[in-house]
Design a protein around this motif. Sequence first.
Motif, PDB file in Angstrom:
ATOM      1  N   ARG A 115       0.798  -1.344   0.057  1.00 55.87           N
ATOM      2  CA  ARG A 115       0.087   0.115   0.172  1.00 55.87           C
ATOM      3  C   ARG A 115       0.635   1.376  -0.113  1.00 55.87           C
ATOM      4  O   ARG A 115       0.611   2.446  -0.611  1.00 55.87           O
ATOM      5  N   SER A 116       1.889   1.252   0.682  1.00 51.30           N
ATOM      6  CA  SER A 116       2.712   2.279   0.985  1.00 51.30           C
ATOM      7  C   SER A 116       3.535   2.722  -0.486  1.00 51.30           C
ATOM      8  O   SER A 116       3.709   3.994  -0.663  1.00 51.30           O
ATOM      9  N   PHE A 117       3.790   1.472  -1.205  1.00 52.16           N
ATOM     10  CA  PHE A 117       4.452   1.919  -2.416  1.00 52.16           C
ATOM     11  C   PHE A 117       3.458   2.433  -3.574  1.00 52.16           C
ATOM     12  O   PHE A 117       3.823   2.772  -4.652  1.00 52.16           O
ATOM     13  N   GLY A 118       2.253   2.285  -3.326  1.00 49.76           N
ATOM     14  CA  GLY A 118       0.997   2.663  -4.127  1.00 49.76           C
ATOM     15  C   GLY A 118       1.118   2.060  -5.523  1.00 49.76           C
ATOM     16  O   GLY A 118       0.726   2.616  -6.598  1.00 49.76           O
ATOM     17  N   LEU A 119       1.288   0.831  -5.570  1.00 54.50           N
ATOM     18  CA  LEU A 119       1.372   0.030  -6.556  1.00 54.50           C
ATOM     19  C   LEU A 119      -0.058  -1.092  -6.598  1.00 54.50           C
ATOM     20  O   LEU A 119      -0.458  -1.348  -5.518  1.00 54.50           O
ATOM     21  N   GLN A 120      -0.285  -1.298  -7.806  1.00 55.96           N
ATOM     22  CA  GLN A 120      -1.380  -2.647  -7.931  1.00 55.96           C
ATOM     23  C   GLN A 120      -0.879  -3.705  -7.458  1.00 55.96           C
ATOM     24  O   GLN A 120       0.173  -4.190  -7.844  1.00 55.96           O
ATOM     25  N   THR A 127       4.277 -16.198 -24.666  1.00 61.74           N
ATOM     26  CA  THR A 127       4.994 -15.422 -23.569  1.00 61.74           C
ATOM     27  C   THR A 127       4.376 -14.185 -23.361  1.00 61.74           C
ATOM     28  O   THR A 127       4.016 -13.370 -24.342  1.00 61.74           O
ATOM     29  N   ARG A 128       3.918 -13.916 -22.054  1.00 58.77           N
ATOM     30  CA  ARG A 128       3.316 -12.524 -21.630  1.00 58.77           C
ATOM     31  C   ARG A 128       4.224 -11.671 -20.670  1.00 58.77           C
ATOM     32  O   ARG A 128       4.500 -12.403 -19.693  1.00 58.77           O
ATOM     33  N   ALA A 129       4.240 -10.406 -20.995  1.00 61.43           N
ATOM     34  CA  ALA A 129       4.938  -9.571 -20.378  1.00 61.43           C
ATOM     35  C   ALA A 129       4.211  -9.268 -18.857  1.00 61.43           C
ATOM     36  O   ALA A 129       2.973  -9.116 -19.025  1.00 61.43           O
ATOM     37  N   LEU A 130       4.881  -8.895 -17.732  1.00 60.80           N
ATOM     38  CA  LEU A 130       4.274  -8.594 -16.472  1.00 60.80           C
ATOM     39  C   LEU A 130       4.115  -7.299 -16.323  1.00 60.80           C
ATOM     40  O   LEU A 130       5.283  -6.558 -17.156  1.00 60.80           O
ATOM     41  N   PRO A 131       3.608  -6.679 -15.556  1.00 61.38           N
ATOM     42  CA  PRO A 131       3.546  -5.195 -15.473  1.00 61.38           C
ATOM     43  C   PRO A 131       5.099  -4.536 -14.910  1.00 61.38           C
ATOM     44  O   PRO A 131       5.653  -5.506 -14.193  1.00 61.38           O
ATOM     45  N   ASN A 132       5.142  -3.437 -15.068  1.00 63.75           N
ATOM     46  CA  ASN A 132       6.415  -2.903 -14.853  1.00 63.75           C
ATOM     47  C   ASN A 132       6.107  -1.824 -13.763  1.00 63.75           C
ATOM     48  O   ASN A 132       5.302  -0.828 -14.164  1.00 63.75           O
ATOM     49  N   PRO A 133       6.625  -1.534 -12.542  1.00 64.36           N
ATOM     50  CA  PRO A 133       7.497  -2.552 -11.861  1.00 64.36           C
ATOM     51  C   PRO A 133       6.820  -3.958 -11.437  1.00 64.36           C
ATOM     52  O   PRO A 133       5.416  -4.016 -11.441  1.00 64.36           O
ATOM     53  N   VAL A 157       2.586   6.379  -0.431  1.00 60.55           N
ATOM     54  CA  VAL A 157       3.488   7.647  -0.425  1.00 60.55           C
ATOM     55  C   VAL A 157       3.984   7.718  -1.714  1.00 60.55           C
ATOM     56  O   VAL A 157       4.649   8.991  -2.023  1.00 60.55           O
ATOM     57  N   LEU A 158       4.319   6.605  -2.446  1.00 66.07           N
ATOM     58  CA  LEU A 158       5.009   6.673  -3.705  1.00 66.07           C
ATOM     59  C   LEU A 158       4.083   6.126  -4.727  1.00 66.07           C
ATOM     60  O   LEU A 158       3.139   5.470  -4.548  1.00 66.07           O
ATOM     61  N   GLY A 159       4.321   6.407  -6.009  1.00 61.04           N
ATOM     62  CA  GLY A 159       3.612   6.377  -7.157  1.00 61.04           C
ATOM     63  C   GLY A 159       4.803   5.445  -8.104  1.00 61.04           C
ATOM     64  O   GLY A 159       5.908   5.532  -7.837  1.00 61.04           O
ATOM     65  N   PRO A 160       4.248   4.590  -9.297  1.00 60.10           N
ATOM     66  CA  PRO A 160       5.328   4.140 -10.106  1.00 60.10           C
ATOM     67  C   PRO A 160       6.370   4.961 -10.655  1.00 60.10           C
ATOM     68  O   PRO A 160       7.514   4.598 -11.016  1.00 60.10           O
ATOM     69  N   ALA A 161       6.018   6.316 -11.101  1.00 63.01           N
ATOM     70  CA  ALA A 161       6.921   7.399 -11.562  1.00 63.01           C
ATOM     71  C   ALA A 161       8.143   7.685 -10.414  1.00 63.01           C
ATOM     72  O   ALA A 161       9.040   7.625 -10.777  1.00 63.01           O
ATOM     73  N   GLN A 173      14.654   4.449  -7.759  1.00 60.76           N
ATOM     74  CA  GLN A 173      15.472   3.455  -8.220  1.00 60.76           C
ATOM     75  C   GLN A 173      16.516   3.822  -9.111  1.00 60.76           C
ATOM     76  O   GLN A 173      17.748   3.203  -9.162  1.00 60.76           O
ATOM     77  N   GLN A 174      16.440   4.521  -9.791  1.00 60.85           N
ATOM     78  CA  GLN A 174      17.654   5.246 -10.788  1.00 60.85           C
ATOM     79  C   GLN A 174      18.336   5.989  -9.827  1.00 60.85           C
ATOM     80  O   GLN A 174      19.939   5.962 -10.299  1.00 60.85           O
ATOM     81  N   ALA A 175      18.163   6.597  -8.687  1.00 66.44           N
ATOM     82  CA  ALA A 175      19.071   7.345  -7.949  1.00 66.44           C
ATOM     83  C   ALA A 175      19.753   6.209  -7.173  1.00 66.44           C
ATOM     84  O   ALA A 175      21.061   6.293  -6.726  1.00 66.44           O
ATOM     85  N   VAL A 176      19.172   5.155  -6.629  1.00 66.55           N
ATOM     86  CA  VAL A 176      19.960   3.990  -6.023  1.00 66.55           C
ATOM     87  C   VAL A 176      21.192   3.583  -7.148  1.00 66.55           C
ATOM     88  O   VAL A 176      22.245   3.267  -6.626  1.00 66.55           O
ATOM     89  N   ALA A 177      20.654   3.068  -8.347  1.00 64.00           N
ATOM     90  CA  ALA A 177      21.343   2.640  -9.265  1.00 64.00           C
ATOM     91  C   ALA A 177      22.761   3.327  -9.428  1.00 64.00           C
ATOM     92  O   ALA A 177      23.851   3.083  -9.790  1.00 64.00           O
TER      93      ALA A 177
END
Length: 306
Positions: free
Chosen positions: A57-62, A133-139, A198-202, A208-212
């Motif tokens: 819930r906190s990451f705001g993802l499905q 083959t079916r792709a999964l959602p991102n992330p 608190v967060l959304g996918p964007a 994640q880019q900042a971590v990388a």
Amino acid sequence: MSTDPKIQQLLNQLNTVIVGKQAQVADCVACLLAGGHLLIEDVPGVGKTTLAHALSRSFGLQFSRVQFTADLMPSDLVGVSIYERGREGFVFHPGPVFAQVLLADEINRASPKTQSALLEAMEEKQVTVEGSTRALPNPFFVIATQNPHDQLGTYALPESQLDRFHMRLSLGYPDRAAERELLRGADRRDMVDALQPVLGPAELARLQQAVAAVHTAEPVLDYLQDLVNATRSGRWFAQGLSPRAALAVVRAAKAQAYLQGRDYVAPDDIAAILPQTAAHRLVPVSDAGRGSVEQVRAMLEATPLP
């Protein structure tokens, strides 16, 4: 560099639900920021599923939740094609794995056949069903909980499955003060239902880019390679860490550093995150007399810092 305000808000919200476990909550967040899957292992009733719900819930993802049981079939996870007369053909009905966060509750209560259905999903972010083959959602994240192996009705996860999990954590029993707060406070399920994203996918992608981008100096990589070589020496473990496991340690250490407001990895980050990222991939030698987590910690003490 200071701690990202969104990260601090996320940690504060999670710590209101899971009290007295700040270190474990931070490790969970680090795992997801590193783009990895999370395995939470402990006895029933200490908050594993509550923590997984709160993270989702906190990451705001499905997200979707699957209760793993002995009769759960692979098609119950990935989906199945059903003939529809109106369309005069088979139509694929996706399973719960087609979500941004899959909560696999008590994953080791399902049979090895069903457990293996997640291998492709966790590694390739896709599933192959009936030749397509079916792709999964991102992330796509898997947050799994499991009970200790000595409990009735459990199947040990195979090594290939464990290796797909970036980190394995254990919550443990709360201390007296934290348990008193639980006894006095509101129902945890009501608190989870009231959580706001608190967060959304964007925003997650930005973090994640900042971590990388967190810097890892050559001496720190030397230290990591010393530890990886120690696991392969035959002194501590039956088999050592793979290159994929070493990469997982680097990503987790970068996330650990970012959570602490640094743009570089310190040797202490490697040491702090190694038991959570490596222990579930390792089997101590027969005469060790200790579990994998304790063996990793003993190896850390015996390996000099750079």
